[in-house]
Design a protein around this motif. Structure first.
Motif, PDB file in Angstrom:
ATOM      1  N   GLY A 805       0.836  -1.119   0.197  1.00 48.00           N
ATOM      2  CA  GLY A 805       0.100   0.057   0.066  1.00 48.00           C
ATOM      3  C   GLY A 805       0.689   1.216  -0.304  1.00 48.00           C
ATOM      4  O   GLY A 805       0.338   2.236  -0.187  1.00 48.00           O
ATOM      5  N   SER A 806       2.177   1.241   0.176  1.00 48.79           N
ATOM      6  CA  SER A 806       2.914   2.244   0.204  1.00 48.79           C
ATOM      7  C   SER A 806       3.387   2.748  -1.283  1.00 48.79           C
ATOM      8  O   SER A 806       2.968   2.018  -1.998  1.00 48.79           O
ATOM      9  N   ALA A 807       3.829   3.862  -1.509  1.00 47.04           N
ATOM     10  CA  ALA A 807       4.138   4.315  -2.770  1.00 47.04           C
ATOM     11  C   ALA A 807       5.464   3.981  -3.170  1.00 47.04           C
ATOM     12  O   ALA A 807       6.174   4.566  -4.188  1.00 47.04           O
ATOM     13  N   ARG A 808       6.408   2.970  -2.526  1.00 42.70           N
ATOM     14  CA  ARG A 808       7.872   2.625  -2.782  1.00 42.70           C
ATOM     15  C   ARG A 808       7.974   1.988  -4.107  1.00 42.70           C
ATOM     16  O   ARG A 808       6.759   1.199  -4.466  1.00 42.70           O
ATOM     17  N   LEU A 809       8.840   2.365  -4.902  1.00 47.22           N
ATOM     18  CA  LEU A 809       9.002   1.751  -6.111  1.00 47.22           C
ATOM     19  C   LEU A 809       9.173   0.182  -6.126  1.00 47.22           C
ATOM     20  O   LEU A 809       8.811  -0.507  -7.187  1.00 47.22           O
ATOM     21  N   GLY A 849       9.625 -10.731  -5.100  1.00 50.72           N
ATOM     22  CA  GLY A 849       8.576  -9.754  -5.629  1.00 50.72           C
ATOM     23  C   GLY A 849       9.145  -8.759  -6.959  1.00 50.72           C
ATOM     24  O   GLY A 849       8.275  -8.452  -7.693  1.00 50.72           O
ATOM     25  N   ALA A 850      10.475  -8.672  -7.002  1.00 49.66           N
ATOM     26  CA  ALA A 850      10.955  -7.979  -8.302  1.00 49.66           C
ATOM     27  C   ALA A 850      12.156  -8.898  -8.626  1.00 49.66           C
ATOM     28  O   ALA A 850      12.979  -9.384  -7.932  1.00 49.66           O
ATOM     29  N   GLY A 851      11.957  -8.991  -9.940  1.00 43.71           N
ATOM     30  CA  GLY A 851      12.965  -9.925 -10.613  1.00 43.71           C
ATOM     31  C   GLY A 851      12.530 -11.302 -10.489  1.00 43.71           C
ATOM     32  O   GLY A 851      11.589 -11.786 -10.070  1.00 43.71           O
ATOM     33  N   ASN A 852      13.663 -12.151 -11.113  1.00 45.79           N
ATOM     34  CA  ASN A 852      13.544 -13.605 -11.151  1.00 45.79           C
ATOM     35  C   ASN A 852      12.551 -14.070 -12.128  1.00 45.79           C
ATOM     36  O   ASN A 852      12.822 -14.424 -13.347  1.00 45.79           O
ATOM     37  N   VAL A 853      11.266 -13.966 -12.186  1.00 43.39           N
ATOM     38  CA  VAL A 853      10.288 -14.344 -13.018  1.00 43.39           C
ATOM     39  C   VAL A 853       9.013 -13.387 -13.121  1.00 43.39           C
ATOM     40  O   VAL A 853       8.593 -12.752 -12.008  1.00 43.39           O
ATOM     41  N   TRP A 854       8.409 -13.098 -14.220  1.00 44.06           N
ATOM     42  CA  TRP A 854       7.172 -12.461 -14.336  1.00 44.06           C
ATOM     43  C   TRP A 854       6.258 -13.267 -13.897  1.00 44.06           C
ATOM     44  O   TRP A 854       6.161 -14.309 -13.774  1.00 44.06           O
ATOM     45  N   GLU A 855       5.254 -12.828 -13.129  1.00 47.55           N
ATOM     46  CA  GLU A 855       4.124 -13.454 -12.571  1.00 47.55           C
ATOM     47  C   GLU A 855       2.799 -13.300 -13.041  1.00 47.55           C
ATOM     48  O   GLU A 855       2.363 -12.029 -13.081  1.00 47.55           O
ATOM     49  N   TRP A 856       2.310 -14.336 -13.630  1.00 52.23           N
ATOM     50  CA  TRP A 856       0.633 -14.174 -14.107  1.00 52.23           C
ATOM     51  C   TRP A 856      -0.243 -13.666 -13.040  1.00 52.23           C
ATOM     52  O   TRP A 856       0.054 -14.005 -11.829  1.00 52.23           O
ATOM     53  N   THR A 857      -1.034 -12.868 -13.324  1.00 50.09           N
ATOM     54  CA  THR A 857      -2.291 -12.628 -12.574  1.00 50.09           C
ATOM     55  C   THR A 857      -3.594 -13.058 -12.999  1.00 50.09           C
ATOM     56  O   THR A 857      -3.522 -13.392 -14.251  1.00 50.09           O
ATOM     57  N   SER A 858      -4.472 -12.934 -12.264  1.00 51.30           N
ATOM     58  CA  SER A 858      -5.889 -13.264 -12.851  1.00 51.30           C
ATOM     59  C   SER A 858      -6.456 -12.196 -13.902  1.00 51.30           C
ATOM     60  O   SER A 858      -7.462 -12.583 -14.470  1.00 51.30           O
ATOM     61  N   THR A 859      -5.946 -11.199 -13.697  1.00 51.90           N
ATOM     62  CA  THR A 859      -6.524  -9.860 -14.444  1.00 51.90           C
ATOM     63  C   THR A 859      -6.622  -9.535 -15.404  1.00 51.90           C
ATOM     64  O   THR A 859      -5.393  -9.635 -16.316  1.00 51.90           O
ATOM     65  N   LEU A 860      -7.624  -9.190 -16.229  1.00 52.88           N
ATOM     66  CA  LEU A 860      -7.428  -8.888 -17.574  1.00 52.88           C
ATOM     67  C   LEU A 860      -6.665  -7.374 -17.863  1.00 52.88           C
ATOM     68  O   LEU A 860      -7.070  -6.382 -16.594  1.00 52.88           O
ATOM     69  N   ARG A 881      -3.918 -10.788 -20.471  1.00 52.88           N
ATOM     70  CA  ARG A 881      -3.827 -10.847 -18.981  1.00 52.88           C
ATOM     71  C   ARG A 881      -2.401 -10.232 -18.492  1.00 52.88           C
ATOM     72  O   ARG A 881      -1.540 -10.198 -19.054  1.00 52.88           O
ATOM     73  N   VAL A 882      -2.451  -9.571 -17.068  1.00 49.84           N
ATOM     74  CA  VAL A 882      -1.575  -8.949 -16.692  1.00 49.84           C
ATOM     75  C   VAL A 882      -0.227  -9.846 -15.834  1.00 49.84           C
ATOM     76  O   VAL A 882      -0.987 -10.726 -15.280  1.00 49.84           O
ATOM     77  N   LEU A 883       0.875  -9.473 -16.149  1.00 50.80           N
ATOM     78  CA  LEU A 883       1.958 -10.005 -15.421  1.00 50.80           C
ATOM     79  C   LEU A 883       2.612  -8.960 -14.699  1.00 50.80           C
ATOM     80  O   LEU A 883       2.799  -7.665 -15.100  1.00 50.80           O
ATOM     81  N   ARG A 884       3.092  -9.416 -13.451  1.00 46.82           N
ATOM     82  CA  ARG A 884       3.714  -8.268 -12.704  1.00 46.82           C
ATOM     83  C   ARG A 884       5.304  -8.579 -12.294  1.00 46.82           C
ATOM     84  O   ARG A 884       5.399  -9.938 -12.372  1.00 46.82           O
ATOM     85  N   GLY A 885       5.988  -7.949 -11.670  1.00 43.96           N
ATOM     86  CA  GLY A 885       7.209  -8.042 -11.055  1.00 43.96           C
ATOM     87  C   GLY A 885       8.704  -8.102 -11.896  1.00 43.96           C
ATOM     88  O   GLY A 885       9.498  -8.093 -11.212  1.00 43.96           O
ATOM     89  N   GLY A 886       8.657  -7.966 -13.032  1.00 37.45           N
ATOM     90  CA  GLY A 886       9.728  -8.232 -13.713  1.00 37.45           C
ATOM     91  C   GLY A 886      10.423  -9.618 -13.792  1.00 37.45           C
ATOM     92  O   GLY A 886       9.898 -10.646 -13.243  1.00 37.45           O
ATOM     93  N   SER A 887      11.620  -9.683 -14.191  1.00 40.39           N
ATOM     94  CA  SER A 887      12.323 -11.048 -14.517  1.00 40.39           C
ATOM     95  C   SER A 887      13.760 -10.685 -14.592  1.00 40.39           C
ATOM     96  O   SER A 887      14.146  -9.625 -14.489  1.00 40.39           O
ATOM     97  N   SER A 895      10.964  -3.547 -13.165  1.00 40.21           N
ATOM     98  CA  SER A 895      10.991  -4.521 -12.133  1.00 40.21           C
ATOM     99  C   SER A 895      10.262  -3.678 -10.995  1.00 40.21           C
ATOM    100  O   SER A 895      10.343  -4.174 -10.044  1.00 40.21           O
ATOM    101  N   ARG A 896       9.854  -2.518 -11.446  1.00 37.30           N
ATOM    102  CA  ARG A 896       9.180  -1.699 -10.390  1.00 37.30           C
ATOM    103  C   ARG A 896       7.656  -2.606  -9.780  1.00 37.30           C
ATOM    104  O   ARG A 896       7.194  -3.130 -10.785  1.00 37.30           O
ATOM    105  N   CYS A 897       7.363  -1.956  -8.494  1.00 30.99           N
ATOM    106  CA  CYS A 897       6.032  -2.794  -8.290  1.00 30.99           C
ATOM    107  C   CYS A 897       4.808  -2.314  -8.954  1.00 30.99           C
ATOM    108  O   CYS A 897       4.033  -3.093  -9.256  1.00 30.99           O
ATOM    109  N   ALA A 898       4.790  -1.257  -9.521  1.00 31.28           N
ATOM    110  CA  ALA A 898       3.732  -0.624 -10.474  1.00 31.28           C
ATOM    111  C   ALA A 898       3.685  -0.988 -11.771  1.00 31.28           C
ATOM    112  O   ALA A 898       2.596  -0.854 -12.328  1.00 31.28           O
TER     113      ALA A 898
END
Length: 925
Positions: A805-809, A849-860, A881-887, A895-898
């Motif tokens: 919930g923070s604004a950290r990158l 949470g940042a790097g290693n693998v992109w992570e699938w989410t359920s979201t369109l 579908r949305v992927l998050r986290g970088g790789s 690899s930013r959280c957002a």
């Protein structure tokens, strides 16, 4: 020349200069004839040259050596000797193509043994969003030879590096004999190089002896193909300086074709393309056994697969597989030895036993005494470096004249020990007066015997195993090491010897002594060496490895190695449980409290893309999320349980269509074709797009070829990649660099990730009224099986879990740090075991949470603000579908959280994985 002759066959028995000249003329005439010519191994170490399937010339082992190593005055004479040498010629008919993995960006446009080996290549592929490394298979070493003018062939001990190089030399020799404009293969063993002269002078001296001409002129004309074997066998003292000398040589002669070979763990970077030989897969192991021991291939395969202690893994090494097959064929009733050390012990016993039967001589020395004497020789050689040699006179001085065997002194005349060792193929004496063990694994076996003897005598051997563990003890990396893709080795030169000794040891004292100073090596003694130790000691080793891989005081490449060894040994974070024959793993979880959370990028984030805004709040119910991305060990349970065969887990029609191998409407292949058409219609040249999107030359050439095709031709190019990939497992499932059991699983479509979630939920609930989760697991995880659901995280859940919930990158703060995540900046160029970046852990204890693998989410993928009830969480809807986290191939910006990446559900990549979320249906949304 004395010979036995018929109309079809010349058998050489003489060895004078005239004999060898006449023989050379026969060989050259046969090789240059228009009739089909083949070379094969014959009985007693002979080599046979056959024309139209009939033997034309047969030479003995000694004659072959004389032909190969004699001084000549012409290239053709040298090559005639090379092809008839027993180390080269027989691969003409006994060679099966090998494959593997390359580990460094390659320059565009450039290119063992009787057992097939796997090789692949890592090449840079620049896309619009990131520079990536593509892992692409190389079906045969010949392809690497064609593509890369210079490269290093890497492999573990016994992987077949030398044999591959010999096969390359043989092919090149036969090519030159039909086309003298082709480069001349020049095979040199670097174990003879001790750095007393420049590499060019060293090579020139050997070239002059063999060819009688000047090497420099040949190099400048591009008419030489240098095959430089065993970089790691140049000896320990001054090794780093010698590597620098060869690195400078390769740079100064960068237009000359050359191949080095080296053990992977001992490789000190040369700045060249690397191609690493992979382990044998099941098919290649079985093919070799069917060729080598056809009468017992089936029973041997059963023997290898029924054991749970790594016997099949042992047989994935080409040299050890050949030994296994021969030993088993001689005595199937005795089965297969349990580990490498015991296998080599039986090999030595068989070779000496065979020699004893062949030579009932009065000067025969009992086998135990010969082993003891050879162990003394191996100990000295191993101190110089594996696979090295000694002049004959020095070797005779090292071999003890008397040894103690079972409490009594036995005479071991050095010259007799040397003679019997060579006759038994344990040693070999070269024509230039050097003695070496026939294979470095045999040298390590005998050195291991001496190591155990010294330990039993109470000697302190810790200095052989001490390697830097903490970061403060490891020298800073050089600029070259920082640029190179491979981590610098942490080697003392005694690792393999110690692993063999651990398998031979009758107590756990050796492993305990190693554990205190080198936990990684202790783990390898268990995983690779098959050492038998107590459960308590095994757990201590695993605990040391886990502590080391998650300790920020330990340098990254050491943490990664600890993680890989722990994965092979059994990672205690991922415990396999079983019910009704179904294996599963309940992953470590972290709790995310329910409430109102902010997601999206703040106004001040200059890196943010438009689709990351506005920053807004979402309301989430409490959930639990996997502490790590789903690992290979976890996903393997799904594969082994038949998850790909059961359509119940593939609940959407598109998922089932993908499972059947059908092309998905609007899927990834269609999108590639659309991109091709868009580029055609853009009105800009490919060179403009290449500059804007940072393409490398290889990517540009690939798209240039695609643009010249018709749409149907382009579809045929894409089709094997997308439509023809396996529907029984993820892509890259056989790539050893990506499939360590505690590495994140990759190569998954969104459909596969979702199917795993459905399967795991079923395992947790059990069937009928039975619950798979035991009460102690419920207490530990807070889960009640009857109310739990397992799914992919929504992108809102993913961001909250990682960012809080923070604004950290980034999960750790606003400043990027390559030491905190496996991204492109760290140049690891592959996934790492989960949990080796302790400084990158998020606020809730979420790793990677940042790097290693992109992570699938359920979201369109839809614009912000996020609303769970606007259709974007509909699993049956079509769209990206949305992927998050970088790789591992993404840079710091992605690899930013957002950051929100999106792709088609049927997309898969070697950097795409996922993690799971657990919901309790009793908790309101």
């Amino acid at each position: 020349m004395t010979s036995g002759q018929s109309a079809a066959c010349l058998t050489v028995r003489g060895g004078t200069s005239d004999d060898l000249n006449a023989l050379t003329a026969c060989i050259l005439a046969a090789l240059r004839s228009d009739a089909p010519v083949a070379i094969a191994a014959g009985p007693g170490g002979t080599t046979a040259l056959m024309v139209d399937g009939e033997p034309q010339v047969v030479v003995s082992r000694e004659q072959g050596r004389a032909l190969a190593y004699r001084a000549t005055d012409s290239v053709e004479t040298y090559l005639a000797g090379l092809v008839m040498h027993r180390n080269f010629g027989p691969w003409d008919t006994h060679h099966v193509p090998r494959v593997g993995t390359a580990t460094r960006p390659a320059r565009p446009g450039a290119g063992a043994g009787c057992i097939p080996v796997e090789m692949c290549v890592l090449c840079p592929q620049s896309g619009r969003h990131e520079q990536r490394i593509e892992r692409r298979p190389i079906p045969d070493i010949a392809a690497a030879v064609r593509e890369y003018p210079q490269f290093v062939l890497l492999g573990e001990p016994g992987a077949g590096k030398t044999t591959v190089l010999q096969k390359v030399a043989l092919n090149a020799a036969r090519t030159w004999l039909h086309d003298e404009t082709a480069p001349v293969p020049f095979f040199v063993h670097l174990g003879r190089y001790r750095g007393n002269e420049r590499p060019l002078d060293f090579l020139a001296g050997q070239w002059r002896t063999r060819m009688g001409t000047d090497l420099g002129s040949a190099l400048r004309s591009g008419s030489v193909f240098l095959l430089l074997d065993a970089l790691n066998e140049m000896g320990c003292a001054g090794y780093a300086e010698r590597v620098v000398a060869w690195r400078d040589f390769a740079r100064d002669w960068d237009e000359v074709r050359l191949i080095f070979t080296c053990r992977t763990r001992d490789y000190d970077p040369l700045g060249l393309q690397c191609v690493e030989i992979s382990h044998l897969d099941d098919e290649r192991v079985r093919d070799f056994m069917a060729w080598c021991v056809p009468d017992c291939a089936g029973s041997l395969w059963t023997e290898l697969t029924r054991h749970q202690d790594g016997l099949l893994d042992l047989a994935r090494n080409p040299f050890l597989l050949a030994v296994v097959a021969w030993i088993y064929a001689l005595a199937p009733a005795k089965g297969v030895p349990a580990n490498r050390g015991q296998l080599l012990a039986r090999l030595v016993d068989r070779l000496l036993g065979r020699e004893r039967k062949l030579h009932s001589r009065l000067d025969w020395i009992e086998a135990a005494a010969q082993e003891r004497a050879l162990s003394a020789l191996a100990w000295v050689l191993q101190g110089q470096g594996e696979g090295t040699s000694l002049p004959v006179d020095d070797a005779l001085r090292v071999i003890p004249p008397w040894v103690m065997v079972q409490g009594r002194m036995v005479e071991t005349k050095p010259e007799v020990v040397l003679r019997f060792g060579c006759a038994a193929a344990l040693l070999e004496e070269t024509l230039d007066g050097q003695v070496r063990f026939y294979h470095h694994l045999i040298q390590e076996y005998f050195a291991a015997r001496e190591l155990l003897r010294r330990i039993e005598a109470g000697e302190d051997m810790r200095s052989l195993w001490q390697a830097p563990w903490r970061a403060r003890h490891i020298p800073d990396l050089t600029d070259q090491e920082k640029r190179d893709l491979l981590s610098p080795p942490l080697s003392t030169g005694w690792e393999e010897t110690t692993i063999v000794a651990a398998g031979l040891a009758t107590s756990h004292a050796l492993v305990e002594a190693v554990r205190v100073v080198n936990p990684i090596l202790a783990g390898r003694c268990l995983s690779d060496g098959g050492a038998e130790v107590s459960d308590d000691l095994r757990e201590r080793v695993r605990s040391d490895l886990l502590d080391g891989m998650q300790d920020r005081r330990v340098r990254l490449h050491v943490r990664v190695r600890a993680g890989h060894v722990l994965g092979r040994l059994g990672d205690p974070r991922f415990i396999v449980r079983e019910r009704d024959g179904v294996r599963y793993i309940l992953p470590p979880l972290v709790r995310v409290p329910g409430g109102s959370w902010a997601i999206g990028s703040p106004w001040w984030d200059r890196l943010a893309y438009g689709d990351e805004r506005p920053r807004h709040k979402v309301r989430l119910a409490e959930f639990k999320v996997g502490q790590y991305p789903v690992t290979v060990a976890e996903y393997r349970c799904f594969v082994e349980a038949g998850g790909y065969q059961d359509e119940r887990y593939w609940e959407t029609e598109r998922a089932r269509a993908w499972l059947r191998g059908e092309e998905i409407e609007g899927g990834a292949m269609v999108r590639l074709l659309e991109l091709r058409q868009w580029l055609l219609d853009s009105g800009r040249t490919l060179e403009c797009w290449a500059e804007e999107w940072n393409w490398n030359q290889q990517t540009l050439e690939t798209w240039r070829a695609l643009m010249a095709m018709t749409e149907e031709e382009a579809r045929e190019v894409f089709h094997p990649v997308y439509a023809d990939r396996s529907r029984q497992r993820p892509a890259w499932w056989d790539d050893s660099a990506l499939t360590g059991l505690n590495q994140p699983v990759v190569g998954l479509t969104w459909y596969e990730a979702l199917a795993y979630c459905r399967w795991l939920a079923e395992q947790l609930r059990g069937s009928g009224s039975g619950f798979l989760v035991r009460r102690d697991e419920q207490l530990a995880s807070g889960l009640e099986p009857e109310t739990v659901t397992v799914c992919l995280p929504t992108e809102a859940e993913w961001e909250v879990a990682v960012r809080g919930g923070s604004a950290r990158l980034y999960p750790w703060g606003n400043r990027f740090d390559a030491a905190r995540a496996n991204t492109a900046e760290g140049r690891v160029l592959a996934t790492t075991p989960v949990g080796v970046y302790p400084q990158g852990v998020g606020w809730l204890g979420l790793w990677d949470g940042a790097g290693n693998v992109w992570e699938w989410t359920s979201t369109l993928y839809q614009p912000y603000p996020y609303r769970a009830d606007d259709g974007r969480e509909c699993l049956f809807a079509s769209g990206r579908r949305v992927l998050r986290g970088g790789s591992w191939f993404s840079d710091w910006g992605y690899s930013r959280c957002a950051y929100r990446l999106s792709d088609d559900p049927d997309y898969f990549g070697d950097s795409v994985g996922f993690r799971v979320v657990f919901h309790d249906t009793r908790v309101g949304q």
